[in-house]
Scaffold this active site. Structure first.
Site, short mmCIF file in Angstrom:
data_model
loop_
_atom_site.label_atom_id
_atom_site.label_comp_id
_atom_site.label_asym_id
_atom_site.label_seq_id
_atom_site.Cartn_x
_atom_site.Cartn_y
_atom_site.Cartn_z
N LYS A 223 0.96 -1.11 -29.64
CA LYS A 223 0.80 -1.95 -30.85
C LYS A 223 -0.56 -1.70 -31.51
O LYS A 223 -0.64 -1.45 -32.72
CB LYS A 223 0.90 -3.43 -30.47
CG LYS A 223 0.45 -4.37 -31.58
CD LYS A 223 0.51 -5.83 -31.19
CE LYS A 223 -0.66 -6.33 -30.40
NZ LYS A 223 -1.84 -6.74 -31.17
N ASN A 224 -1.61 -1.77 -30.71
CA ASN A 224 -2.94 -1.69 -31.33
C ASN A 224 -3.23 -0.30 -31.89
O ASN A 224 -3.89 -0.18 -32.93
CB ASN A 224 -4.01 -2.10 -30.31
CG ASN A 224 -4.00 -3.61 -30.07
OD1 ASN A 224 -3.33 -4.35 -30.80
ND2 ASN A 224 -4.72 -4.06 -29.06
N CYS B 130 -9.62 -17.59 -34.77
CA CYS B 130 -8.27 -17.60 -34.23
C CYS B 130 -8.36 -18.30 -32.89
O CYS B 130 -9.44 -18.65 -32.44
CB CYS B 130 -7.71 -16.20 -34.10
SG CYS B 130 -8.38 -15.29 -32.73
N ARG C 171 -14.58 -14.76 -33.41
CA ARG C 171 -14.32 -13.36 -33.78
C ARG C 171 -14.82 -12.97 -35.17
O ARG C 171 -14.04 -12.71 -36.08
CB ARG C 171 -12.82 -13.05 -33.65
CG ARG C 171 -12.33 -13.21 -32.25
CD ARG C 171 -10.86 -12.97 -32.14
NE ARG C 171 -10.52 -11.56 -31.99
CZ ARG C 171 -9.29 -11.13 -31.80
NH1 ARG C 171 -8.29 -11.96 -31.78
NH2 ARG C 171 -9.04 -9.85 -31.65
N ASP D 127 -7.25 -8.18 -22.58
CA ASP D 127 -5.83 -8.36 -22.91
C ASP D 127 -4.93 -8.42 -21.67
O ASP D 127 -3.73 -8.65 -21.80
CB ASP D 127 -5.35 -7.24 -23.85
CG ASP D 127 -5.86 -7.43 -25.28
OD1 ASP D 127 -6.45 -8.48 -25.57
OD2 ASP D 127 -5.65 -6.51 -26.09
N ARG E 255 4.69 -11.12 -31.32
CA ARG E 255 3.66 -10.36 -32.03
C ARG E 255 3.38 -9.04 -31.31
O ARG E 255 3.01 -8.06 -31.96
CB ARG E 255 2.35 -11.15 -32.08
CG ARG E 255 2.37 -12.30 -33.04
CD ARG E 255 0.99 -12.87 -33.18
NE ARG E 255 0.04 -11.81 -33.45
CZ ARG E 255 -1.27 -11.94 -33.37
NH1 ARG E 255 -1.79 -13.10 -33.05
NH2 ARG E 255 -2.07 -10.93 -33.63
C1 UD1 Z 1 -9.16 -5.40 -30.33
C2 UD1 Z 1 -7.71 -5.56 -29.95
C3 UD1 Z 1 -7.51 -6.79 -29.08
C4 UD1 Z 1 -8.46 -6.77 -27.89
C5 UD1 Z 1 -9.90 -6.52 -28.35
C6 UD1 Z 1 -10.87 -6.34 -27.19
C7 UD1 Z 1 -6.56 -4.64 -31.90
C8 UD1 Z 1 -5.66 -4.89 -33.04
N1 UD1 Z 1 -6.91 -5.69 -31.16
O1 UD1 Z 1 -9.51 -6.54 -31.12
O2 UD1 Z 1 -6.16 -6.79 -28.62
O3 UD1 Z 1 -8.41 -8.01 -27.21
O4 UD1 Z 1 -9.97 -5.35 -29.17
O5 UD1 Z 1 -10.45 -5.29 -26.39
O6 UD1 Z 1 -6.90 -3.51 -31.63
N2 UD1 Z 1 -17.21 -9.17 -32.57
C9 UD1 Z 1 -18.29 -9.60 -33.30
N3 UD1 Z 1 -18.50 -9.05 -34.55
C10 UD1 Z 1 -17.68 -8.12 -35.08
C11 UD1 Z 1 -16.58 -7.67 -34.32
C12 UD1 Z 1 -16.37 -8.21 -33.06
O7 UD1 Z 1 -19.06 -10.45 -32.85
O8 UD1 Z 1 -17.91 -7.68 -36.21
C13 UD1 Z 1 -16.98 -9.71 -31.20
C14 UD1 Z 1 -15.66 -10.44 -31.07
O9 UD1 Z 1 -15.77 -11.79 -31.50
C15 UD1 Z 1 -15.38 -10.33 -29.60
C16 UD1 Z 1 -15.97 -8.96 -29.25
O10 UD1 Z 1 -16.85 -8.63 -30.30
O11 UD1 Z 1 -16.08 -11.33 -28.89
C17 UD1 Z 1 -14.95 -7.84 -29.09
O12 UD1 Z 1 -14.09 -7.85 -30.21
P1 UD1 Z 1 -13.42 -6.53 -30.81
O13 UD1 Z 1 -13.57 -5.39 -29.86
O14 UD1 Z 1 -13.91 -6.34 -32.19
O15 UD1 Z 1 -11.90 -6.98 -30.86
P2 UD1 Z 1 -10.87 -6.52 -31.96
O16 UD1 Z 1 -11.18 -5.15 -32.36
O17 UD1 Z 1 -10.75 -7.58 -32.99
#
Ligand code: UD1
Length: 420
Positions: free
Chosen positions: A22-23, A120, A125, A308, A400
């Site tokens: 999915k991702n 969320c 996030r 995850d 989802r």
């Molecule tokens: C992706 C995955 C999700 C998985 C996550 C961590 C997808 C669609 N989703 O989510 O399934 O759980 O990686 O492996 O690929 N953060 C910040 N600032 C930012 C971005 C992130 O503070 O600009 C923080 C987030 O709040 C979180 C951490 O960084 O605490 C990791 O998040 P991130 O790796 O960005 O997750 P996603 O890419 O959203």
């Protein structure tokens, strides 16, 4: 509203093939916007999140949808057709990964307006790191009434040092950089396999990317990218979930269609807990004849244990002999499955970022509520092992991210059905 009903206590055994990731697919759909010409993605799972991403492309004016002739394939026209580079709140709020269109839109159109995803269930996030990266490339980014307004008619390569490891942040900035002038270097880049999948596809489209899979990715901008045909690799989280389902039922499950190298941290923890794990070229088999043992696990960015998979592993550990400590370091509010597991007889207490799990000999079936995607998978696993009937409501969370989960589990011997 659909519910999943499970009669627990059957042993799962047999072989099951995972769906496409999915991702990875979500990022590849966004990447198709960068290309001139059509991109075809095969082995795409039919999931609600994928439909949401297709709706975003529709809102942008880009024809995209399931190919009527190829099974499980998407056909996406390139970004030349973007009529309106705006991703509206109603779609972005359904799925944070929608934010992945920001980088490609900016690179293609010079301007983009994407709703801020907001919070969320699993935490705040923020997207500050995405924006920091795009600003470094020369984009002007403004927050306007809940929207991110970005403009940058000429993006220029730059050095971007992420303050933390972010998967979608790395992907977003990487995509924007493929069409920027000059070289971009991403430091402290995420190393997840989904980043590598994206880099591989972008490279096939004509991008010049080095170092994906390490924490330093270098991207030399090119003037155009072309559409490609690509097979989406198997979903590593679905694979881990199905292996955990086998183990919690004290069964014997072989999962095929994955790269076991990407499962190392999960397989290591399952082995440590006492499961017998064997690895083949594109498959993993896990068996557990007895109760598993309590272990310690800490979630972390790849190659660490994936957040995850945390809820699913916790479900397994509720039935261990001895105690476990599960520490969540990636998201701040990812223990929402705990009160539901407790309703099934699990002995779990949460103390800050750690959950203390004291194994119990048996769980008892109960009506429970899914709160987010992976939490709901954890509840289904608990239901497979519990005595009696478990009903999981709010199944839309599981839809989802898991394609036909109840059919796959049924094929392994689970007594599980969906009620409308
Ligand atoms: C992706 C995955 C999700 C998985 C996550 C961590 C997808 C669609 N989703 O989510 O399934 O759980 O990686 O492996 O690929 N953060 C910040 N600032 C930012 C971005 C992130 O503070 O600009 C923080 C987030 O709040 C979180 C951490 O960084 O605490 C990791 O998040 P991130 O790796 O960005 O997750 P996603 O890419 O959203």
């Amino acid at each position: 509203m659909d519910r999943i009903v499970i009669e627990g206590g059957t042993r799962l055994a047999g072989e099951v093939r995972v769906s496409g990731s999915k991702n990875s697919t979500l990022a590849l759909i966004a990447a198709a916007l960068l290309a001139d010409g059509t991109t075809i993605l095969r082995n795409v799972p039919r999931l609600r999140d994928i439909e949401t991403m297709l709706q975003i492309l529709e809102a942008l004016g880009v024809p995209a949808g399931w190919d009527p002739e190829l099974p499980s394939a998407l056909r996406i026209e390139g970004g030349a057709g973007v009529r309106n580079p705006e991703a509206p709140y109603d779609l972005v709020r359904k799925m944070r990964a929608s934010f992945l269109v920001l980088g490609p839109l900016l690179a293609r159109c010079g301007t983009a307006r994407v709703s801020e995803p907001g919070g969320c269930a699993i935490g705040v996030r923020p997207v500050d790191q995405h924006l920091k990266g795009l600003r470094a490339l020369g984009a002007k980014v403004r927050l306007d009434h809940g929207y991110v307004d970005a403009s940058g008619p000429r993006l220029r390569g730059a050095r971007v040092a992420f303050d933390l490891s972010t998967v979608n942040g790395t992907q977003n900035v990487m995509m924007a950089a493929t069409l920027a002038e000059g070289e971009t270097v991403l430091e402290n880049a995420a190393r997840e396999p989904e980043v590598v999948d994206l880099a591989r596809t972008l490279t096939r489209m004509g991008a010049d990317i080095r170092g994906a899979g390490t924490d330093r990715i270098a991207i030399r901008g090119v003037s155009r990218l072309a559409g490609v045909e690509e097979d989406v690799p198997g979903d590593r989280i679905e694979a881990g979930t199905l292996l955990a389902a086998g183990i919690i039922s004290r069964g014997d499950v072989r999962v095929v269609g994955i790269d076991p190298a990407q499962q190392k941290s999960v397989l290591q923890k399952l082995s440590e807990a006492g499961a017998e794990v064997s690895v083949e070229a594109d498959a993993v088999r896990a068996r557990a004849a007895d109760r598993v043992r309590g272990i310690r696990v800490v979630t972390a960015p790849y190659p660490g244990f994936p957040t995850d998979m945390q809820a699913q592993l916790m479900a397994v550990l509720t039935l261990a002999s001895g105690s476990s400590v599960v520490t969540e370091t990636v998201f701040e509010n990812r223990f929402m499955h705990v009160p539901e597991l407790r309703r099934m007889g699990a002995d779990v207490t949460v103390d800050g970022r750690s959950a203390h799990v004291r194994g119990v000999p048996a769980l008892s079936g109960a009506p429970v509520m899914a709160t987010d995607l992976r939490a709901s998978a954890g509840l289904i696993l608990a239901g497979l092992a519990a005595r009696g009937r478990t009903t999981v409501s709010r199944v839309y969370h599981i839809d989802r991210g898991y394609e036909r989960i109840e059919e796959k589990l049924r094929s392994l011997g689970a007594v599980i059905l969906r009620e409308g």
